[in-house]
Design a protein around this motif. Structure first.
Motif, PDB file in Angstrom:
ATOM      1  N   THR A  13      37.337  18.038  23.820  1.00  0.00           N
ATOM      2  CA  THR A  13      38.004  17.745  25.085  1.00  0.00           C
ATOM      3  C   THR A  13      37.384  18.881  25.902  1.00  0.00           C
ATOM      4  O   THR A  13      37.206  18.471  27.341  1.00  0.00           O
ATOM      5  N   TRP A  14      37.254  20.260  25.914  1.00  0.00           N
ATOM      6  CA  TRP A  14      36.660  21.208  26.713  1.00  0.00           C
ATOM      7  C   TRP A  14      35.421  20.785  27.156  1.00  0.00           C
ATOM      8  O   TRP A  14      35.024  21.184  28.380  1.00  0.00           O
ATOM      9  N   ASN A  15      34.606  20.260  26.214  1.00  0.00           N
ATOM     10  CA  ASN A  15      33.262  20.169  26.510  1.00  0.00           C
ATOM     11  C   ASN A  15      32.909  18.981  27.506  1.00  0.00           C
ATOM     12  O   ASN A  15      31.908  18.573  27.854  1.00  0.00           O
ATOM     13  N   SER A  16      34.115  18.022  27.330  1.00  0.00           N
ATOM     14  CA  SER A  16      33.988  16.907  28.479  1.00  0.00           C
ATOM     15  C   SER A  16      34.415  17.231  29.798  1.00  0.00           C
ATOM     16  O   SER A  16      35.531  18.051  30.199  1.00  0.00           O
ATOM     17  N   ARG A  17      33.651  17.241  31.059  1.00  0.00           N
ATOM     18  CA  ARG A  17      33.990  17.946  32.107  1.00  0.00           C
ATOM     19  C   ARG A  17      35.029  17.116  32.767  1.00  0.00           C
ATOM     20  O   ARG A  17      35.760  17.667  33.589  1.00  0.00           O
ATOM     21  N   TYR A  18      35.287  15.894  32.669  1.00  0.00           N
ATOM     22  CA  TYR A  18      36.213  14.947  33.061  1.00  0.00           C
ATOM     23  C   TYR A  18      37.631  15.492  32.599  1.00  0.00           C
ATOM     24  O   TYR A  18      38.552  15.682  33.320  1.00  0.00           O
ATOM     25  N   LYS A  19      37.685  15.749  31.027  1.00  0.00           N
ATOM     26  CA  LYS A  19      38.769  16.068  30.537  1.00  0.00           C
ATOM     27  C   LYS A  19      39.293  17.601  30.921  1.00  0.00           C
ATOM     28  O   LYS A  19      40.321  17.888  31.167  1.00  0.00           O
ATOM     29  N   ARG A  20      38.276  18.263  31.220  1.00  0.00           N
ATOM     30  CA  ARG A  20      38.469  19.607  31.319  1.00  0.00           C
ATOM     31  C   ARG A  20      38.947  19.934  32.880  1.00  0.00           C
ATOM     32  O   ARG A  20      40.015  20.636  32.964  1.00  0.00           O
ATOM     33  N   TYR A  21      38.636  19.149  33.714  1.00  0.00           N
ATOM     34  CA  TYR A  21      38.988  19.065  34.970  1.00  0.00           C
ATOM     35  C   TYR A  21      40.335  18.619  35.198  1.00  0.00           C
ATOM     36  O   TYR A  21      41.556  18.958  35.760  1.00  0.00           O
ATOM     37  N   GLN A  22      40.970  17.434  34.369  1.00  0.00           N
ATOM     38  CA  GLN A  22      42.089  16.988  34.044  1.00  0.00           C
ATOM     39  C   GLN A  22      42.835  17.983  33.802  1.00  0.00           C
ATOM     40  O   GLN A  22      44.201  18.181  34.134  1.00  0.00           O
ATOM     41  N   MET A  23      42.626  18.816  32.630  1.00  0.00           N
ATOM     42  CA  MET A  23      43.619  19.838  32.165  1.00  0.00           C
ATOM     43  C   MET A  23      43.797  20.988  33.140  1.00  0.00           C
ATOM     44  O   MET A  23      44.898  21.519  33.142  1.00  0.00           O
ATOM     45  N   ILE A  24      42.645  21.697  33.460  1.00  0.00           N
ATOM     46  CA  ILE A  24      42.769  22.757  34.490  1.00  0.00           C
ATOM     47  C   ILE A  24      43.349  22.403  35.790  1.00  0.00           C
ATOM     48  O   ILE A  24      44.344  23.090  36.064  1.00  0.00           O
TER      49      ILE A  24
END
Length: 208
Positions: A13-24
């Motif tokens: 999840t964290w290595n996916s830029r898209y999902k990382r931005y969603q989370m942050i």
């Protein structure tokens, strides 16, 4: 120590830029909403509002069931936290659904000024108390935040057994809120409709 599968879930999840931005971004917006709640609740608590003629509520004797309400909500909150820790996608879905729900809730509470139902037994909500200090909030009515939270937990959980438990818990909390005369019937009925729409929007944006 976290199991390898748990580490893998979060690493992917964290290595996916898209999902990382969603989370942050989702977490930042959610915290900003939480920060504004005491100011917003303080504002609506000072307003004069209408008292609705609620046919169903008038036929339910008022009782204090606060302990049971918060026991159920607390248990379901713990369940969704455990599942979200093991599955970051649940956290992302819950976070963004929460954001959309509260955008709508800010709008409806601003537009629909209501006074508490007759016979209301004060609900000492530890969450609202944390946000609003010693002020007892009774006018955050349309639509029900407690019901919305329970429905959101139901929708965001993925396991069939979890969803069944959450559905029963959501129904129980909705009924108990009426027993305590915390909300009008329309407040309870509107919450699942709004939450489902916000959940669907989250799924459409992030998982289409």
């Amino acid at each position: 120590m976290p199991s390898p599968s748990l580490k893998d879930n979060w690493r992917v999840t964290w290595n996916s830029r898209y999902k990382r931005y969603q989370m942050i971004i989702g977490t930042v917006i959610m915290l900003a909403i939480i920060y504004t709640l005491p100011f917003f609740f303080g504002h609506i608590q000072k307003r004069k509002g209408a008292v609705l003629n609620d046919w169903l509520l008038a036929r339910i004797p008022a009782h204090d069931v606060s302990v049971l309400i918060f026991a159920i909500i607390g248990a379901m909150a713990l369940l969704i936290i455990i599942r979200a820790v093991n599955n970051p996608s649940i956290y992302i879905t819950y976070c963004w659904t929460f954001i959309f729900v509260y955008i709508v809730r800010f709008a409806t509470l601003s537009l629909v000024a209501l006074d508490p139902p007759p016979g209301l037994v004060p609900l000492i909500d530890p969450i609202n108390s944390f946000f609003s200090g010693n002020v007892v909030i009774t006018k955050d009515l349309f639509f029900s935040g407690h019901t919305a939270t329970m429905v959101q937990i139901f929708l965001c959980l993925e396991r069939r057994t979890d969803k069944l438990i959450a559905l029963i818990a959501a129904f129980a909390v909705a009924c108990l809120l009426l027993v305590q005369h915390i909300h009008y019937t329309i407040d309870i009925l509107a919450a699942p409709v709004v939450v489902y729409a916000c959940y669907w929007l989250t799924r459409y944006i992030f998982y289409k």
